[in-house]
Design a protein around this motif. Structure first.
Motif, PDB file in Angstrom:
ATOM      1  N   GLU A   1       0.835  -1.208   0.000  1.00 51.78           N
ATOM      2  CA  GLU A   1       0.000   0.000   0.000  1.00 51.78           C
ATOM      3  C   GLU A   1       0.871   1.259   0.000  1.00 51.78           C
ATOM      4  N   ARG A   2       1.971   1.187   0.732  1.00 50.23           N
ATOM      5  CA  ARG A   2       2.900   2.328   0.808  1.00 50.23           C
ATOM      6  C   ARG A   2       3.542   2.596  -0.569  1.00 50.23           C
ATOM      7  N   ILE A   3       3.928   1.520  -1.261  1.00 52.87           N
ATOM      8  CA  ILE A   3       4.524   1.682  -2.602  1.00 52.87           C
ATOM      9  C   ILE A   3       3.501   2.356  -3.530  1.00 52.87           C
ATOM     10  N   VAL A   4       2.249   1.907  -3.431  1.00 53.11           N
ATOM     11  CA  VAL A   4       1.198   2.490  -4.275  1.00 53.11           C
ATOM     12  C   VAL A   4       1.020   3.973  -3.949  1.00 53.11           C
ATOM     13  N   GLU A   5       1.083   4.314  -2.667  1.00 56.21           N
ATOM     14  CA  GLU A   5       0.969   5.741  -2.270  1.00 56.21           C
ATOM     15  C   GLU A   5       2.084   6.567  -2.901  1.00 56.21           C
ATOM     16  N   LEU A   6       3.306   6.017  -2.866  1.00 54.19           N
ATOM     17  CA  LEU A   6       4.449   6.739  -3.443  1.00 54.19           C
ATOM     18  C   LEU A   6       4.274   6.918  -4.951  1.00 54.19           C
ATOM     19  N   LEU A   7       3.808   5.876  -5.618  1.00 54.64           N
ATOM     20  CA  LEU A   7       3.568   5.962  -7.063  1.00 54.64           C
ATOM     21  C   LEU A   7       2.499   7.013  -7.352  1.00 54.64           C
ATOM     22  N   ARG A   8       1.417   6.980  -6.583  1.00 51.76           N
ATOM     23  CA  ARG A   8       0.304   7.921  -6.810  1.00 51.76           C
ATOM     24  C   ARG A   8       0.716   9.353  -6.527  1.00 51.76           C
ATOM     25  N   ALA A   9       1.599   9.523  -5.529  1.00 51.20           N
ATOM     26  CA  ALA A   9       2.084  10.877  -5.214  1.00 51.20           C
ATOM     27  C   ALA A   9       2.838  11.466  -6.400  1.00 51.20           C
ATOM     28  N   ASP A  10       3.384  10.592  -7.246  1.00 56.34           N
ATOM     29  CA  ASP A  10       4.069  11.048  -8.459  1.00 56.34           C
ATOM     30  C   ASP A  10       3.139  11.050  -9.669  1.00 56.34           C
ATOM     31  N   GLY A  11       1.851  10.912  -9.412  1.00 59.64           N
ATOM     32  CA  GLY A  11       0.870  10.985 -10.502  1.00 59.64           C
ATOM     33  C   GLY A  11       0.704   9.696 -11.284  1.00 59.64           C
ATOM     34  N   ILE A  12       1.232   8.592 -10.747  1.00 61.92           N
ATOM     35  CA  ILE A  12       1.109   7.314 -11.449  1.00 61.92           C
ATOM     36  C   ILE A  12      -0.160   6.617 -10.963  1.00 61.92           C
ATOM     37  N   GLU A  13      -1.076   6.414 -11.895  1.00 63.59           N
ATOM     38  CA  GLU A  13      -2.424   5.958 -11.550  1.00 63.59           C
ATOM     39  C   GLU A  13      -2.505   4.450 -11.363  1.00 63.59           C
ATOM     40  N   VAL A  14      -2.052   3.965 -10.217  1.00 61.59           N
ATOM     41  CA  VAL A  14      -2.269   2.553  -9.905  1.00 61.59           C
ATOM     42  C   VAL A  14      -3.158   2.491  -8.665  1.00 61.59           C
ATOM     43  N   SER A  15      -3.913   1.403  -8.550  1.00 62.10           N
ATOM     44  CA  SER A  15      -4.877   1.313  -7.453  1.00 62.10           C
ATOM     45  C   SER A  15      -4.537   0.146  -6.530  1.00 62.10           C
ATOM     46  N   TRP A  16      -4.399   0.444  -5.237  1.00 62.62           N
ATOM     47  CA  TRP A  16      -4.105  -0.612  -4.263  1.00 62.62           C
ATOM     48  C   TRP A  16      -5.240  -1.631  -4.220  1.00 62.62           C
ATOM     49  N   THR A  17      -6.475  -1.147  -4.289  1.00 59.78           N
ATOM     50  CA  THR A  17      -7.619  -2.064  -4.259  1.00 59.78           C
ATOM     51  C   THR A  17      -7.513  -3.060  -5.413  1.00 59.78           C
ATOM     52  N   GLU A  18      -7.190  -2.546  -6.581  1.00 60.39           N
ATOM     53  CA  GLU A  18      -7.098  -3.418  -7.754  1.00 60.39           C
ATOM     54  C   GLU A  18      -5.950  -4.430  -7.594  1.00 60.39           C
ATOM     55  N   ILE A  19      -4.801  -3.961  -7.108  1.00 63.42           N
ATOM     56  CA  ILE A  19      -3.632  -4.844  -6.928  1.00 63.42           C
ATOM     57  C   ILE A  19      -3.940  -5.912  -5.882  1.00 63.42           C
ATOM     58  N   HIS A  20      -4.554  -5.474  -4.798  1.00 68.80           N
ATOM     59  CA  HIS A  20      -4.890  -6.380  -3.705  1.00 68.80           C
ATOM     60  C   HIS A  20      -5.894  -7.428  -4.180  1.00 68.80           C
ATOM     61  N   THR A  21      -6.855  -6.997  -4.971  1.00 68.76           N
ATOM     62  CA  THR A  21      -7.853  -7.920  -5.514  1.00 68.76           C
ATOM     63  C   THR A  21      -7.193  -8.927  -6.454  1.00 68.76           C
ATOM     64  N   ALA A  22      -6.268  -8.434  -7.282  1.00 66.92           N
ATOM     65  CA  ALA A  22      -5.592  -9.323  -8.236  1.00 66.92           C
ATOM     66  C   ALA A  22      -4.746 -10.364  -7.509  1.00 66.92           C
ATOM     67  N   ALA A  23      -4.236 -10.016  -6.325  1.00 65.48           N
ATOM     68  CA  ALA A  23      -3.425 -10.978  -5.557  1.00 65.48           C
ATOM     69  C   ALA A  23      -4.315 -12.081  -4.971  1.00 65.48           C
ATOM     70  N   ALA A  24      -5.610 -11.859  -4.969  1.00 64.33           N
ATOM     71  CA  ALA A  24      -6.610 -12.882  -4.635  1.00 64.33           C
ATOM     72  C   ALA A  24      -6.338 -13.608  -3.321  1.00 64.33           C
ATOM     73  N   GLY A  25      -5.968 -12.857  -2.298  1.00 67.42           N
ATOM     74  CA  GLY A  25      -5.775 -13.467  -0.984  1.00 67.42           C
ATOM     75  C   GLY A  25      -4.401 -14.073  -0.775  1.00 67.42           C
ATOM     76  N   GLY A  26      -3.581 -14.129  -1.839  1.00 67.59           N
ATOM     77  CA  GLY A  26      -2.219 -14.654  -1.692  1.00 67.59           C
ATOM     78  C   GLY A  26      -1.307 -13.613  -1.070  1.00 67.59           C
ATOM     79  N   SER A  27      -0.101 -14.038  -0.689  1.00 70.41           N
ATOM     80  CA  SER A  27       0.933 -13.131  -0.167  1.00 70.41           C
ATOM     81  C   SER A  27       1.215 -12.062  -1.221  1.00 70.41           C
ATOM     82  N   VAL A  28       0.951 -10.790  -0.903  1.00 72.82           N
ATOM     83  CA  VAL A  28       1.125  -9.729  -1.912  1.00 72.82           C
ATOM     84  C   VAL A  28       2.610  -9.409  -2.083  1.00 72.82           C
ATOM     85  N   GLY A  29       3.070  -9.396  -3.321  1.00 68.40           N
ATOM     86  CA  GLY A  29       4.478  -9.104  -3.572  1.00 68.40           C
ATOM     87  C   GLY A  29       4.648  -8.028  -4.626  1.00 68.40           C
TER      88      GLY A  29
END
Ligand code: AMP
Ligand code: ZN
Ligand code: FE
Ligand code: FE
Length: 293
Positions: A115-143
């Protein structure tokens, strides 16, 4: 699927990932793919989790042996900042309380870090979504490979390797997670009846590596083996690891570190000798034994 003859196993791959962490095949698909690749033995070694063990065991095709394991995110604190290390652990008791608690803590830390990495990316205007990444990880260990996949989907990079470049996850958007002290991890894996093997110890292309003196100390502390044949080792690095293992009486392994489409390496691209495999099984004293399909 035709059962294989009951001779000694010869195609042995002791390091693979499923969707329980950052692989792209489910545990069931992974064991089927392992059989299709002609493997006799496959280890499932997801990052900091044993969640893939049961679905892999249930789907085990005839003739394939499953070694239940994990790849534990560790840190060596002998220098500042510490060096991150991956410890493969085989055939340990997944319910051993102190080890299970450490793994749960690291998995939680993966979520905070992601989530912190996503915040840093978004602070630089890079449109990635933690919700989307977390959902794609489908309950597995997020890497980080899950974040790399989001950068690829956004068209910002073309490959996972590019996403790990210094402009991206490799340096600019690098955030540490709360890994386990490597000596504590070796001790806990042994206490849980498992067999600890240091993954890709000379993979300089991934970042800083540890000195051989540290590996000597780890061997004294209970480390069982070193992974020599790995995609991220040059031929010279493989030789170095093999020589060090010989000197210390450690087991030498080789494995694909398969991640499905998150990497290009194929199952069985590197393998472990039957002798080394037998030594690992002989040292295992966890409640979990080898599962055969
Ligand atoms: P994490 O455990 O979340 O820090 O992510 C580490 C994982 O990212 C490793 O297990 C590899 O699968 C992958 N990885 C690490 N470095 C690289 C790299 N340079 N190129 C591609 N994948 C990498
Ligand atoms: Zn990985
Ligand atoms: Fe690794
Ligand atoms: Fe791995």
């Amino acid at each position: 699927m035709t059962p294989r003859p009951s001779s000694a196993p010869s195609r042995i791959d002791l390091h693979t990932h499923s969707t329980a962490s950052d692989g792209t095949l489910t545990p069931a698909e992974l064991v089927r793919a392992a059989a299709d690749a002609g493997l006799d033995v496959v280890a499932i070694t997801d990052h900091d989790t044993t969640a893939g063990w049961e679905p892999a065991r249930r789907a085990l095709p005839p003739g394939l042996t499953l070694i239940r394991g994990a790849e534990i995110s560790c840190l060596w604190n002998g220098v500042r900042p510490g060096v991150s290390l991956h410890l493969l652990a085989y055939l340990f008791d997944p319910d051993f309380p102190a080890l299970a608690a450490e793994l749960a803590r690291v998995r939680a830390s993966r979520e905070v870090r992601g989530e912190r990495i996503v915040e840093l990316l978004r602070a630089d205007g890079i449109e990635v979504s933690w919700t989307e990444i977390h959902t794609a990880a489908a309950g597995g260990s997020v890497g980080r490979p899950h974040i790399a996949a989001a950068l690829i989907r956004a068209g910002l990079v073309a490959t996972t390797t590019e996403a790990f470049g210094p402009q991206w996850l490799g340096n600019r958007y690098r955030v540490a997670k709360d890994d386990i002290d490597v000596f504590r991890a070796v001790e806990l894996v042994r206490a849980a009846g498992g067999v600890p093997v240091l993954a890709h110890p000379r993979a300089t292309r991934r970042g800083r590596i540890v000195p051989d003196e540290l590996i000597v100390e780890l061997a004294e502390a209970g480390l069982a083996g070193l992974e020599a044949d790995h995609e991220d080792h040059s031929p010279a690095e493989r030789e170095h690891v093999r020589a060090l293992a010989d000197r210390l009486g450690l087991i030498v392994t080789g494995s694909s570190d398969f991640h499905g489409t998150h990497k290009t390496v194929r199952l069985g691209a590197h393998t472990t000798s039957p002798q080394a495999y037998e030594r690992i099984v002989a040292q295992a004293g966890g409640v979990t034994s080898v599962a055969s399909g």
